[in-house]
Design a protein around this motif. Structure first.
Motif, PDB file in Angstrom:
ATOM      1  N   LYS A   1      21.812  21.473  32.836  1.00  8.04           N
ATOM      2  CA  LYS A   1      20.803  22.225  32.075  1.00  8.04           C
ATOM      3  C   LYS A   1      20.705  23.663  32.597  1.00  8.04           C
ATOM      4  CE  LYS A   1      17.741  18.435  30.628  1.00  8.04           C
ATOM      5  NZ  LYS A   1      16.377  17.847  30.755  1.00  8.04           N
ATOM      6  N   GLU A   2      20.707  23.790  33.891  1.00  8.49           N
ATOM      7  CA  GLU A   2      20.617  25.135  34.469  1.00  8.49           C
ATOM      8  C   GLU A   2      21.799  26.004  34.031  1.00  8.49           C
ATOM      9  OE1 GLU A   2      20.413  24.342  38.612  1.00  8.49           O
ATOM     10  OE2 GLU A   2      18.266  23.816  38.602  1.00  8.49           O
ATOM     11  N   GLU A   3      22.965  25.418  34.020  1.00  7.77           N
ATOM     12  CA  GLU A   3      24.142  26.172  33.588  1.00  7.77           C
ATOM     13  C   GLU A   3      24.058  26.516  32.107  1.00  7.77           C
ATOM     14  OE1 GLU A   3      26.502  27.477  35.315  1.00  7.77           O
ATOM     15  OE2 GLU A   3      25.863  26.637  37.238  1.00  7.77           O
ATOM     16  N   ALA A   4      23.513  25.622  31.300  1.00  8.01           N
ATOM     17  CA  ALA A   4      23.384  25.876  29.857  1.00  8.01           C
ATOM     18  C   ALA A   4      22.390  27.001  29.580  1.00  8.01           C
ATOM     19  CB  ALA A   4      22.966  24.600  29.139  1.00  8.01           C
ATOM     20  N   VAL A   5      21.273  27.016  30.285  1.00  5.78           N
ATOM     21  CA  VAL A   5      20.269  28.073  30.091  1.00  5.78           C
ATOM     22  C   VAL A   5      20.853  29.433  30.498  1.00  5.78           C
ATOM     23  CG1 VAL A   5      18.052  28.931  30.906  1.00  5.78           C
ATOM     24  CG2 VAL A   5      18.309  26.505  30.307  1.00  5.78           C
ATOM     25  N   LYS A   6      21.574  29.455  31.580  1.00  2.13           N
ATOM     26  CA  LYS A   6      22.203  30.708  32.000  1.00  2.13           C
ATOM     27  C   LYS A   6      23.151  31.201  30.917  1.00  2.13           C
ATOM     28  CE  LYS A   6      23.904  31.030  36.084  1.00  2.13           C
ATOM     29  NZ  LYS A   6      24.650  30.702  37.323  1.00  2.13           N
ATOM     30  N   ASP A   7      23.886  30.284  30.322  1.00  4.20           N
ATOM     31  CA  ASP A   7      24.815  30.682  29.277  1.00  4.20           C
ATOM     32  C   ASP A   7      24.074  31.202  28.051  1.00  4.20           C
ATOM     33  OD1 ASP A   7      27.453  30.714  27.901  1.00  4.20           O
ATOM     34  OD2 ASP A   7      26.557  29.091  26.717  1.00  4.20           O
ATOM     35  N   ILE A   8      22.960  30.560  27.702  1.00  2.00           N
ATOM     36  CA  ILE A   8      22.175  31.027  26.546  1.00  2.00           C
ATOM     37  C   ILE A   8      21.651  32.434  26.790  1.00  2.00           C
ATOM     38  CG2 ILE A   8      20.028  30.633  25.284  1.00  2.00           C
ATOM     39  CD1 ILE A   8      20.538  27.605  25.607  1.00  2.00           C
ATOM     40  N   LYS A   9      21.144  32.661  27.967  1.00  2.00           N
ATOM     41  CA  LYS A   9      20.604  33.986  28.281  1.00  2.00           C
ATOM     42  C   LYS A   9      21.706  35.042  28.298  1.00  2.00           C
ATOM     43  CE  LYS A   9      16.616  32.356  30.919  1.00  2.00           C
ATOM     44  NZ  LYS A   9      15.939  32.334  32.245  1.00  2.00           N
ATOM     45  N   ASP A  10      22.855  34.668  28.828  1.00  2.00           N
ATOM     46  CA  ASP A  10      23.966  35.630  28.826  1.00  2.00           C
ATOM     47  C   ASP A  10      24.409  35.934  27.409  1.00  2.00           C
ATOM     48  OD1 ASP A  10      23.941  35.726  31.562  1.00  2.00           O
ATOM     49  OD2 ASP A  10      25.585  34.283  31.849  1.00  2.00           O
ATOM     50  N   SER A  11      24.433  34.929  26.560  1.00  2.00           N
ATOM     51  CA  SER A  11      24.875  35.126  25.179  1.00  2.00           C
ATOM     52  C   SER A  11      23.884  35.957  24.380  1.00  2.00           C
ATOM     53  CB  SER A  11      25.071  33.759  24.512  1.00  2.00           C
ATOM     54  OG  SER A  11      25.421  33.905  23.157  1.00  2.00           O
ATOM     55  N   THR A  12      22.594  35.721  24.537  1.00  2.00           N
ATOM     56  CA  THR A  12      21.588  36.448  23.749  1.00  2.00           C
ATOM     57  C   THR A  12      21.396  37.873  24.256  1.00  2.00           C
ATOM     58  OG1 THR A  12      19.815  35.591  25.177  1.00  2.00           O
ATOM     59  CG2 THR A  12      20.353  34.336  23.179  1.00  2.00           C
ATOM     60  N   SER A  13      21.850  38.144  25.444  1.00  2.00           N
ATOM     61  CA  SER A  13      21.732  39.516  25.953  1.00  2.00           C
ATOM     62  C   SER A  13      22.621  40.478  25.177  1.00  2.00           C
ATOM     63  CB  SER A  13      22.088  39.553  27.443  1.00  2.00           C
ATOM     64  OG  SER A  13      23.449  39.226  27.649  1.00  2.00           O
ATOM     65  N   GLU A  14      23.528  39.940  24.429  1.00  2.00           N
ATOM     66  CA  GLU A  14      24.434  40.758  23.641  1.00  2.00           C
ATOM     67  C   GLU A  14      23.901  41.017  22.219  1.00  2.00           C
ATOM     68  OE1 GLU A  14      28.172  38.810  23.680  1.00  2.00           O
ATOM     69  OE2 GLU A  14      28.445  38.934  25.863  1.00  2.00           O
ATOM     70  N   TRP A  15      22.745  40.453  21.910  1.00  2.00           N
ATOM     71  CA  TRP A  15      22.170  40.738  20.592  1.00  2.00           C
ATOM     72  C   TRP A  15      21.757  42.210  20.512  1.00  2.00           C
ATOM     73  CZ3 TRP A  15      18.339  35.969  20.296  1.00  2.00           C
ATOM     74  CH2 TRP A  15      19.104  34.793  20.116  1.00  2.00           C
ATOM     75  N   ASP A  16      21.526  42.659  19.281  1.00  2.00           N
ATOM     76  CA  ASP A  16      21.068  44.046  19.127  1.00  2.00           C
ATOM     77  C   ASP A  16      19.603  44.169  19.548  1.00  2.00           C
ATOM     78  OD1 ASP A  16      19.394  43.247  16.985  1.00  2.00           O
ATOM     79  OD2 ASP A  16      21.015  43.522  15.549  1.00  2.00           O
ATOM     80  N   ASP A  17      19.102  45.396  19.593  1.00  2.00           N
ATOM     81  CA  ASP A  17      17.770  45.640  20.170  1.00  2.00           C
ATOM     82  C   ASP A  17      16.646  45.016  19.359  1.00  2.00           C
ATOM     83  OD1 ASP A  17      19.002  47.027  22.167  1.00  2.00           O
ATOM     84  OD2 ASP A  17      18.691  48.998  21.229  1.00  2.00           O
ATOM     85  N   GLU A  18      16.871  44.752  18.112  1.00  2.00           N
ATOM     86  CA  GLU A  18      15.803  44.218  17.252  1.00  2.00           C
ATOM     87  C   GLU A  18      15.656  42.701  17.392  1.00  2.00           C
ATOM     88  OE1 GLU A  18      15.740  47.442  13.663  1.00  2.00           O
ATOM     89  OE2 GLU A  18      16.895  45.603  13.361  1.00  2.00           O
TER      90      GLU A  18
END
Length: 566
Positions: A416-433
């Motif tokens: 779970k910890e690894e999955a959350v880290k991956d989600i956060k890394d992936s969403t950090s690439e979204w645009d500013d909005e």
């Protein structure tokens, strides 16, 4: 020939004493022999005392006294005789004693003949004694002849044997066994041939048998060392033949060593046995003798040994059937999966693993080997490892996660910890909005490779419901500004997951990322639109995961299990 008037034996005509009884026959002899002619020898002897008495009164009186006391009269007569023969007077005492001890007859046999020889000369003495000599025993003569004939035959046989008997060379005289090395257990034996001595003795033996020039063989025999054999062969008329004979016999000398000749210890024996050397050289009259040479090893020093594996350890990691092993020092906690060798500065040794690394399972054996030269290591360090290899049993490898029943709380927490880290890394690439507004764990899938799969790693898909918040601002028309949220389903693919004996993940897993699908966001009253990696519905994600066994050829034939199936 005349006869003795006392014993009747034949004596020389001129004899004064009888050679048999030793009596003086000078006075009695004429009368006795006259009577002998008329009465015969037996009657003459029987009546000799009577006849002699009639001829000489003095003699009769002596004979009468002799009958009464023969020993005394003979002694008196002997003394008178010695007084008349001055040459014998010096021996009187000794002869008288001999006479008294041994009797009249033996005395005269011993002394009368000697006196007769002195008085009458060798010619008459020999003639007198020749008559008395007994004939030789025929049996004795035959025995002497047989013995002499046997001796002659033995001498002839010896000479014949000496001519035809081979010259023998003792094989062991030409072998030298030397011991090399200093330390017990690491000695070696070297077997060599005394080439010069062997060649020299072959030449001498051929010379004795007449196979080469005698003058040359004598020259070789006298030489203490021979530097160039050709100097001797060149002086022969048949040099080429002689040299070929020497070479043939030399080449026939062959041997074999039984037992080991390396890594020898005190008490070991090296035996040199000689092959059949004589069949090919018997034509030259030379024969090798001696069966074997034995050398017992001794004098090697004891070596101090140490445990060369005390300072290293073997670390196993990975999953059973796909495990790896790494050599490292006991003081080091860092391991490198690519290292299958290790250099220890303390012992100056290099260690290497057996080649089954990478496919290990619990219970397998791996071997660590030291590559070193014992003799060289001893000379440099003064000691040596007590063993050059050591076997280790594989243990501690995890079990590949292939079912939901294997999942532990500790392992699930890590995933779970690894999955959350991956989600956060992936969403950090979204645009500013767009911002991550939240995530909710839903479950997991396990993609386990089958027995025939070419892929050795499993895959765990951690499923989350992700919510994104959108804050749109229009720079030209504020009426177009808005805020909204969108939720979708997302998974994180984590491969090579194994569960250790303590329930935790024991492998170096890899996070491979999220899904390939997209969720589009379109606002009807605005021109704004965007998209996110994920699936709008959970069923869409389920289909996508299960279809991986078809779309990914490396996972062909694998099975999928999940918490959603419960």
């Amino acid at each position: 020939m005349k006869r003795c008037p006392y014993c009747g034996k034949e004596i020389d005509d001129n004899a004064k004493f009888c050679g048999y009884c030793g009596k003086n026959v000078t006075d009695a002899l004429p009368a006795y022999n006259d009577k002998l002619a008329s009465e015969g020898p037996e009657e003459a002897v029987q009546n000799e005392n009577e006849d002699v008495g009639t001829q000489s009164e003095s003699t009769a009186e002596q004979e009468t006294a002799a009958d009464e006391a023969p020993k005394a009269e003979e002694n008196t007569a002997q003394q008178q005789y010695y007084q008349q023969n001055s040459q014998q007077n010096c021996q009187q005492n000794g002869q008288q004693q001999y006479y008294q001890q041994n009797g009249q007859q033996q005395y005269y046999q011993q002394n009368g003949q000697q006196q007769y020889y002195q008085q009458n000369g060798p010619q008459q003495y020999n003639a007198q004694n020749a008559v008395a000599k007994k004939p030789m025993d025929k049996k004795l003569l035959k025995r002497i002849i047989i013995i002499a004939a046997a001796a002659v035959a033995a001498l002839i046989a010896f000479l014949v044997y000496r001519a035809v008997a081979p010259v023998t060379l003792k094989s062991s005289d030409y072998i030298v066994v030397t011991t090399d090395g200093k330390y017990d257990g690491y000695g070696s034996a070297d077997v060599s041939v005394r080439e010069e001595k062997l060649t020299k003795d072959i030449i001498i033996a051929l010379g004795k048998k007449g196979e080469i020039d005698r003058s040359v063989y004598q020259k070789v025999k006298q030489a203490s060392t021979i530097d160039d054999w050709n100097l001797f062969f060149d002086s022969m008329s048949d040099a080429e033949i002689a040299e070929s004979r020497v070479e043939k016999i030399y080449d026939a000398f062959s041997y074999a060593t039984t037992g080991k000749t390396e890594h020898l210890s005190n008490g070991d024996t090296v035996t040199v046995k000689f092959n059949n050397l004589n069949d090919s050289i018997k034509e030259y009259g030379i024969k090798f003798t001696g069966g074997k040479v034995t050398k017992k090893i001794s004098g090697l020093e004891k070596v101090t040994k140490f445990d060369a594996f005390a300072n290293i350890k073997v670390v196993f990691s990975g999953l059973s059937s796909h495990g790896t092993a790494v050599i490292t020092g006991t003081q080091s906690s860092d391991t490198d999966d690519d290292e299958d060798y290790y250099e220890d500065e303390k012992t100056d040794l290099t260690y290497s693993l057996s080649d089954n690394n990478g496919s290990l399972k619990n219970g397998d054996k791996v071997t660590v080997t030291i590559d070193f030269d014992p003799e060289e290591y001893i000379s440099e360090h003064g000691n040596i490892p007590e063993a050059s290899s050591k076997e280790y049993t594989v243990s501690g490898l995890g079990t590949q996660l292939s079912s939901t029943n294997q999942m532990t709380d500790a392992a699930l927490k890590t995933l779970k910890e690894e999955a959350v880290k991956d989600i956060k890394d992936s969403t950090s690439e979204w645009d500013d909005e767009c911002k991550l507004d939240g995530y909710e764990y839903k479950g997991y899938y396990i993609l386990a490779p089958g027995e025939d799969s070419s892929n050795s790693e499993n895959g765990v898909f951690m499923v989350y419901k992700v919510t994104a918040k959108i804050n749109h601002k229009d720079d030209f028309d504020s009426s177009e500004d808005f805020s909204d949220k969108i939720s979708f389903y997302y998974y994180t693919d984590i491969t090579n997951v194994g569960i250790g004996t303590d329930g935790s993940i024991c492998t170096k897993y890899q996070v491979e990322g999220g899904p390939d699908g997209y969720v589009n966001y379109n606002r009807d009253d605005s021109y704004y639109n965007t998209s996110f990696y994920g699936y709008e519905k959970l069923d869409d994600l389920d289909k996508a995961v299960r279809n991986l066994t078809k779309s990914w050829t490396s996972f062909e034939g694998d099975s999928v299990v999940s918490t959603f199936d419960k």
